[in-house]
Design an enzyme around this catalytic site. Structure first.
Site, PDB file in Angstrom:
ATOM      1  N   PRO A 169     -16.278  53.692  69.797  1.00 18.06           N
ATOM      2  CA  PRO A 169     -16.984  55.086  70.444  1.00 18.06           C
ATOM      3  C   PRO A 169     -17.029  55.562  69.147  1.00 18.06           C
ATOM      4  CG  PRO A 169     -14.838  54.519  71.563  1.00 18.06           C
ATOM      5  CD  PRO A 169     -15.187  53.482  70.574  1.00 18.06           C
ATOM      6  N   TYR A 170     -18.228  56.689  69.786  1.00 14.29           N
ATOM      7  CA  TYR A 170     -18.079  58.553  68.207  1.00 14.29           C
ATOM      8  C   TYR A 170     -18.756  57.523  67.029  1.00 14.29           C
ATOM      9  CZ  TYR A 170     -15.565  60.581  71.904  1.00 14.29           C
ATOM     10  OH  TYR A 170     -15.097  60.526  73.455  1.00 14.29           O
ATOM     11  N   ARG A 171     -19.474  55.940  66.723  1.00 17.59           N
ATOM     12  CA  ARG A 171     -20.280  55.414  66.197  1.00 17.59           C
ATOM     13  C   ARG A 171     -18.594  55.092  64.870  1.00 17.59           C
ATOM     14  NH1 ARG A 171     -24.671  54.394  66.104  1.00 17.59           N
ATOM     15  NH2 ARG A 171     -25.271  54.637  63.810  1.00 17.59           N
ATOM     16  N   LEU A 172     -17.719  55.358  65.086  1.00 21.66           N
ATOM     17  CA  LEU A 172     -16.250  54.827  64.263  1.00 21.66           C
ATOM     18  C   LEU A 172     -16.036  52.644  64.801  1.00 21.66           C
ATOM     19  CD1 LEU A 172     -13.769  57.250  65.788  1.00 21.66           C
ATOM     20  CD2 LEU A 172     -15.257  57.511  63.404  1.00 21.66           C
TER      21      LEU A 172
END
Length: 192
Positions: A169-172
């Site tokens: 999630p959230y490009r993490l």
């Protein structure tokens, strides 16, 4: 998680085979010609293990020409349904004739005939011309085995780098990089 990149690859490929709707063994193959101009296309993985990742093609194709000039390649497996990808880079060598013959014999007869009929990557004046060539080859080999053409073989990418990427999630994202060191592998992480 495995610290062996080939065991991890096998786990991810098995998951892709169970979940990916089409061609879980499809991979992007990136090559570059003698002047460094890149080219990329989809091919199918037809063998793999610690010695490398194998695909097959017409040796008169653009990809084979690139590999003759610059015997290095990059592969990318992208399994959208799993939100995973694997990047592989390394030198490329031709497989031996026995391995190419063995794989060619497993292909559907029509695919074997097509390998004879196609001048892969060359200009084609019309689809009708290709179909006529295919029919001529089909007639030629009627009632007999279709041998592997001398211009058709396989290549093995021997990995020097293998990166496993997982969406988060959230490009993490989570990125594990295996780099070849002698006969072993060094493992590390990359920032997302």
């Amino acid at each position: 998680m495995s610290d062996n990149p080939f065991a991890l690859f096998d786990d991810w490929l098995t998951a892709a085979q169970a979940n990916e709707p089409n061609d879980p063994n499809a991979m992007a193959l990136a090559t570059a010609d003698a002047d460094g101009r890149p080219s990329v296309r989809m091919v199918l993985l037809k063998g793999h293990g610690p010695e490398g990742f194998v695909f097959y093609t017409n040796q008169h194709s653009r990809k084979a020409g690139d590999l003759a000039d610059n015997p290095h390649a990059a592969l990318l497996f992208h399994w959208k349904s799993l939100r995973r990808q694997i990047r592989i880079e390394g030198p490329v060598t031709a497989v031996d004739a026995a391995l190419a013959d063995a794989y060619f014999a497993t292909r559907h007869r029509d695919s074997r005939l097509g390998a004879w009929a196609s001048d892969q990557s060359r200009p084609l004046p019309s689809r009708a011309e290709f179909e006529l060539r295919y029919e001529a080859v089909r007639t030629r080999y009627e009632g007999q085995e279709v041998p592997r053409p001398p211009h058709w073989s396989g290549y093995r990418v021997t990995p020097s780098r293998i990166e496993f990427w997982e969406d988060r999630p959230y490009r993490l994202h989570h990125r594990r990089l295996f780099t070849r060191e002698g006969d072993g592998w060094k493992e590390g992480l990359l920032y997302p």
